[in-house]
Design a protein around this motif. Structure first.
Motif, PDB file in Angstrom:
ATOM      1  N   LYS A   1      41.287  48.445  40.042  1.00 42.51           N
ATOM      2  CA  LYS A   1      40.820  47.347  39.393  1.00 42.51           C
ATOM      3  C   LYS A   1      41.987  46.651  39.137  1.00 42.51           C
ATOM      4  O   LYS A   1      42.127  45.402  39.228  1.00 42.51           O
ATOM      5  CB  LYS A   1      40.296  47.800  38.149  1.00 42.51           C
ATOM      6  CG  LYS A   1      38.574  47.850  38.348  1.00 42.51           C
ATOM      7  CD  LYS A   1      37.913  47.615  36.869  1.00 42.51           C
ATOM      8  CE  LYS A   1      36.581  47.705  37.142  1.00 42.51           C
ATOM      9  NZ  LYS A   1      35.788  48.124  36.050  1.00 42.51           N
ATOM     10  N   LYS A   2      43.287  47.182  38.607  1.00 40.36           N
ATOM     11  CA  LYS A   2      44.270  46.373  38.404  1.00 40.36           C
ATOM     12  C   LYS A   2      44.933  45.876  39.514  1.00 40.36           C
ATOM     13  O   LYS A   2      45.399  44.972  39.651  1.00 40.36           O
ATOM     14  CB  LYS A   2      45.377  47.456  37.543  1.00 40.36           C
ATOM     15  CG  LYS A   2      45.268  47.212  36.099  1.00 40.36           C
ATOM     16  CD  LYS A   2      46.609  47.939  35.589  1.00 40.36           C
ATOM     17  CE  LYS A   2      45.858  48.872  34.523  1.00 40.36           C
ATOM     18  NZ  LYS A   2      46.868  50.028  34.307  1.00 40.36           N
ATOM     19  N   LYS A   3      44.883  46.610  40.474  1.00 38.29           N
ATOM     20  CA  LYS A   3      45.830  46.187  41.784  1.00 38.29           C
ATOM     21  C   LYS A   3      45.044  45.038  42.668  1.00 38.29           C
ATOM     22  O   LYS A   3      45.685  44.108  43.074  1.00 38.29           O
ATOM     23  CB  LYS A   3      45.762  47.622  42.786  1.00 38.29           C
ATOM     24  CG  LYS A   3      46.698  47.364  44.028  1.00 38.29           C
ATOM     25  CD  LYS A   3      47.290  48.464  44.520  1.00 38.29           C
ATOM     26  CE  LYS A   3      47.839  48.083  45.749  1.00 38.29           C
ATOM     27  NZ  LYS A   3      47.882  49.298  46.778  1.00 38.29           N
ATOM     28  N   TYR A   4      43.677  45.010  42.664  1.00 41.40           N
ATOM     29  CA  TYR A   4      42.963  44.087  43.508  1.00 41.40           C
ATOM     30  C   TYR A   4      42.050  43.111  42.666  1.00 41.40           C
ATOM     31  O   TYR A   4      41.587  43.565  41.751  1.00 41.40           O
ATOM     32  CB  TYR A   4      42.004  44.786  44.499  1.00 41.40           C
ATOM     33  CG  TYR A   4      42.822  45.662  45.228  1.00 41.40           C
ATOM     34  CD1 TYR A   4      43.684  45.068  46.385  1.00 41.40           C
ATOM     35  CD2 TYR A   4      42.785  47.129  45.184  1.00 41.40           C
ATOM     36  CE1 TYR A   4      44.324  46.117  46.995  1.00 41.40           C
ATOM     37  CE2 TYR A   4      43.420  47.835  46.002  1.00 41.40           C
ATOM     38  CZ  TYR A   4      44.336  47.432  46.965  1.00 41.40           C
ATOM     39  OH  TYR A   4      44.995  48.257  47.824  1.00 41.40           O
ATOM     40  N   LYS A   5      41.969  42.020  43.013  1.00 43.45           N
ATOM     41  CA  LYS A   5      40.908  40.972  42.277  1.00 43.45           C
ATOM     42  C   LYS A   5      39.690  40.741  43.203  1.00 43.45           C
ATOM     43  O   LYS A   5      39.912  39.505  43.775  1.00 43.45           O
ATOM     44  CB  LYS A   5      41.580  39.922  41.688  1.00 43.45           C
ATOM     45  CG  LYS A   5      40.834  39.089  40.619  1.00 43.45           C
ATOM     46  CD  LYS A   5      41.979  38.117  39.810  1.00 43.45           C
ATOM     47  CE  LYS A   5      40.952  37.124  38.928  1.00 43.45           C
ATOM     48  NZ  LYS A   5      40.104  36.235  39.805  1.00 43.45           N
ATOM     49  N   LEU A   6      38.641  41.417  43.183  1.00 42.60           N
ATOM     50  CA  LEU A   6      37.752  41.111  44.117  1.00 42.60           C
ATOM     51  C   LEU A   6      36.873  39.973  43.514  1.00 42.60           C
ATOM     52  O   LEU A   6      36.875  39.843  42.135  1.00 42.60           O
ATOM     53  CB  LEU A   6      36.881  42.609  44.365  1.00 42.60           C
ATOM     54  CG  LEU A   6      37.321  43.292  45.415  1.00 42.60           C
ATOM     55  CD1 LEU A   6      37.966  44.572  44.972  1.00 42.60           C
ATOM     56  CD2 LEU A   6      36.235  43.606  46.468  1.00 42.60           C
ATOM     57  N   PRO A   7      36.184  39.199  44.338  1.00 46.71           N
ATOM     58  CA  PRO A   7      35.131  38.304  43.574  1.00 46.71           C
ATOM     59  C   PRO A   7      34.202  39.038  42.757  1.00 46.71           C
ATOM     60  O   PRO A   7      33.830  40.082  42.879  1.00 46.71           O
ATOM     61  CB  PRO A   7      34.283  37.723  44.801  1.00 46.71           C
ATOM     62  CG  PRO A   7      35.202  37.945  45.839  1.00 46.71           C
ATOM     63  CD  PRO A   7      35.972  39.324  45.665  1.00 46.71           C
TER      64      PRO A   7
END
Ligand code: HEM
Length: 445
Positions: free
Chosen positions: A5-11
Motif C-alpha cells: 500500500k505504501k509502495k504503490y499508489k493504485l487508482p
C-alpha cells in the motif's frame, strides 16, 4: 499488503471483497457495469481479482502510454498467449516478445495499402456474389449474413481458390464453436476445473487439430503447384526472415492464417452490422453517402472522405474491440499512479469513445465530426484499431472491405429501420445480438 500500500499508489476503485460482490453485476452486463464505474471513479479505477490487480481506464493519455509510449513494458496476458493459443496457435494476436516482433516484421509488408490492392478484386467479387443472394423483405436479421460475408472475404483473400461449400462450412462451424468455448472460459474460469472429467476440452482440441489439418493440406497443395496466386498465402510463402533468409515453417503459416481469420472476420462483421443499423436510422447520412457515390467507380470509393467518416463514426459508437488487455512486465507509474509488475491494465475503448467530456453529442451518429477541411482527420481520442506497435495489422484491409461493401450495397438496396434496437453483446468483440432491418432492392435494378 501494508508495505504494498505504501509502495504503490493504485487508482481508487474496488477492493477484493467489493470486486467479488460485484462479479455477477459485471458478468450480467460488463459494458454497463464498467461504464457506471468509470463515472463513479472519473475515468480510471482499480479492482482486485484473486491475487491479480486490475486497472481499467478510459483516459486517452493513459491508454496511449500503455499501448504506445511505454509499450515495451507491456505484454498480452496468459489467457491470450497460453489459453487461446492452445486452440488457435501462436500467431500475431496471441504471441509476445521477440517471437511476436519477428512475425510482425515478416507479415507487415503483406498488409501495406499498395500490396492490398492485389486483393481488392477478390473482395469485390465476394461482395458481388454475396449481394446476388442477399434476401430481401421485412424483418431480416443482417448479422448472420455479414458474418458469412466477412468469413468468405477473409478465406478468399487467404486462398484464392474455390473451397468446397462443405469445407467452408466446416471451417466456419469449428471457428464459431471454439470462439464460443473460449468466451465461456473467459467469463467462468472455474469451468476449466471440470474439463478433465467431462472431456470437453479434449473434444475442442480435436476440432482445433482438424482445422489445422485443413489448412496444412491447402499449404502442401500450394507448394506442389507452380501457379502464382495474388493471395495472402502466396505472400506468406514468399516472405523471408531478414536475419536467416528462411521462410516460415508450415506450422507457423497455419498459426498466422488462423489468427487472421480469428481477428479479421467477426470484428468486420460486427462493424458492418452496426453500420447498417445506423444507416437505417439516419436517412440523411445514407442519402449523403448515396449522392457522394454518383459517378464514381467502386475502386474510387476508397478515397471517398464522407464514406471514411461514416465508417469511423460507426466504430466510435460501436468499437468491435471494445476493450483490450495488457500486463505490466515491471513496476510502472503514470501520472500520480504507481503499480506493481503483473498488474493487468484494461483500456476501455467503448467508454473513451462515448466520453461526454471528450465528444460533443457523444451518443449521436455524426460522421461530419471526423471531417476537417474536407478531409478525414485523425482524432486523438479515437482508438478503433488500438495504438502503437501492436495496432491492428488489418486496418486497411478492413476499411477497404467495408467501403466496397457499403458502396455496392447502397447502389443495389435500400434499408429501412424496423424500430428494433439491437442489443450489445460484449464478448471478445462487441457483437450486436440481432440487427433486424427491412431490405428492399432498388427499383432501377
Ligand atoms: C473493423 C474491423 C477490425 C477492428 C475494429 C480491429 C481491431 C483491432 C484492434 C483494436 C487490435 C489491437 C488489439 C490490442 O492492441 O490488443 C487488432 C489487432 C489485430 N488485428 Fe484487427 N481489427 C479489425 C479487422 C482486422 C482484419 C480484417 C484483420 C486481418 C485481415 C485483422 C488482424 C489483426 C491482427 C493479426 C491483430 C494483432 C496484431 C498484433 O498483435 O501484432 N484485424 N485489431
Amino acid at each position: 499488503m501494508g508495505i504494498e500500500k505504501k509502495k504503490y499508489k493504485l487508482p481508487v476503485g474496488y477492493s477484493l471483497f467489493q470486486t467479488m460482490l460485484k462479479t455477477n453485476e459485471f458478468l450480467n452486463n460488463p459494458i454497463k457495469f464498467i461504464s457506471k464505474s468509470m463515472v463513479a471513479f472519473s475515468g480510471t479505477y482499480s479492482a482486485v481479482l484473486g491475487n491479480k490487480k486490475l486497472i481499467l481506464t478510459q483516459n486517452p493519455e493513459f491508454i496511449n502510454y500503455i499501448l504506445k509510449e511505454n509499450n515495451r513494458n507491456y505484454e498480452k496476458s496468459e489467457f491470450v498467449t497460453k489459453r487461446a493459443a492452445k486452440f488457435f496457435g501462436n500467431g500475431l494476436l496471441f504471441s509476445n516478445g521477440d517471437y511476436w516482433l519477428k512475425q510482425r516484421r515478416l507479415i507487415q509488408p503483406a498488409f501495406h495499402r499498395e500490396k492490398l490492392k492485389g486483393l481488392n478484386n477478390l473482395m469485390i467479387k465476394s461482395i458481388d456474389d454475396y449481394l446476388l443472394e442477399l434476401p430481401v423483405g421485412k424483418n431480416i436479421d443482417i448479422y448472420p449474413l455479414t458474418h458469412q460475408l466477412t468469413f468468405n472475404i477473409i478465406i478468399q483473400s487467404l486462398f484464392d481458390i474455390k473451397l468446397s461449400s462443405q469445407i467452408m462450412e466446416e471451417i466456419h462451424q469449428i471457428f464459431t464453436e471454439l470462439q464460443d468455448f473460449l468466451i465461456k472460459d473467459l467469463n467462468q474460469p472455474f469451468r476449466q476445473f471440470f474439463y478433465p472429467m467431462t472431456g470437453t476440452e479434449r473434444a475442442k482440441l480435436k476440432k482445433a487439430k482438424r482445422l489445422r489439418e485443413i489448412f496444412l493440406e491447402i499449404i502442401l497443395k500450394r507448394k506442389e503447384s507452380n501457379k502464382q496466386y495474388d493471395d495472402l498465402l502466396d505472400m506468406f510463402l514468399n516472405s523471408k526472415y531478414e536475419d536467416t533468409g528462411e521462410s516460415m515453417s508450415n506450422e507457423q503459416i497455419v498459426d498466422e492464417l488462423l489468427i487472421l481469420i480469428f481477428a479479421g472476420h467477426e470484428t468486420t462483421a460486427n462493424t458492418l452490422s452496426w453500420l447498417l443499423y445506423l444507416l437505417s436510422t439516419n436517412k440523411e447520412t445514407t442519402q449523403k453517402l448515396t449522392d457522394s457515390f454518383h459517378g464514381s467507380t467502386i475502386h474510387e470509393c476508397l478515397n471517398n472522405e464522407y464514406l471514411k467518416a461514416t465508417i469511423n463514426e460507426a466504430m466510435r459508437l460501436y468499437p468491435a474491440a471494445w476493450m483490450t488487455e495488457r500486463v505490466a512486465i515491471e513496476d510502472d507509474k503514470f501520472g500520480s499512479y504507481s503499480f506493481p509488475k503483473n498488474t493487468i491494465i484494461i483500456p476501455f475503448f467503448f467508454g473513451l469513445h462515448r466520453d461526454k467530456n471528450l465528444w460533443n453529442e457523444e451518443l449521436n451518429f455524426v460522421p461530419e465530426r471526423f471531417i476537417i477541411n474536407n478531409k478525414v482527420a485523425k482524432l486523438k481520442n479515437y482508438f478503433p484499431f488500438g495504438a502503437g506497435p501492436r495496432m491492428c495489422i488489418g486496418n486497411n484491409f478492413a476499411i477497404a472491405e467495408m467501403s466496397f461493401f457499403i458502396f455496392s450495397f447502397l447502389k443495389k438496396f435500400q434499408i429501412q429501420a424496423t424500430g428494433q434496437i439491437p442489443e450489445m453483446k460484449p464478448l471478445i468483440t462487441l457483437r450486436p445480438d440481432k440487427v433486424i432491418l427491412n431490405i428492399k432492392r432498388n427499383n432501377n435494378l
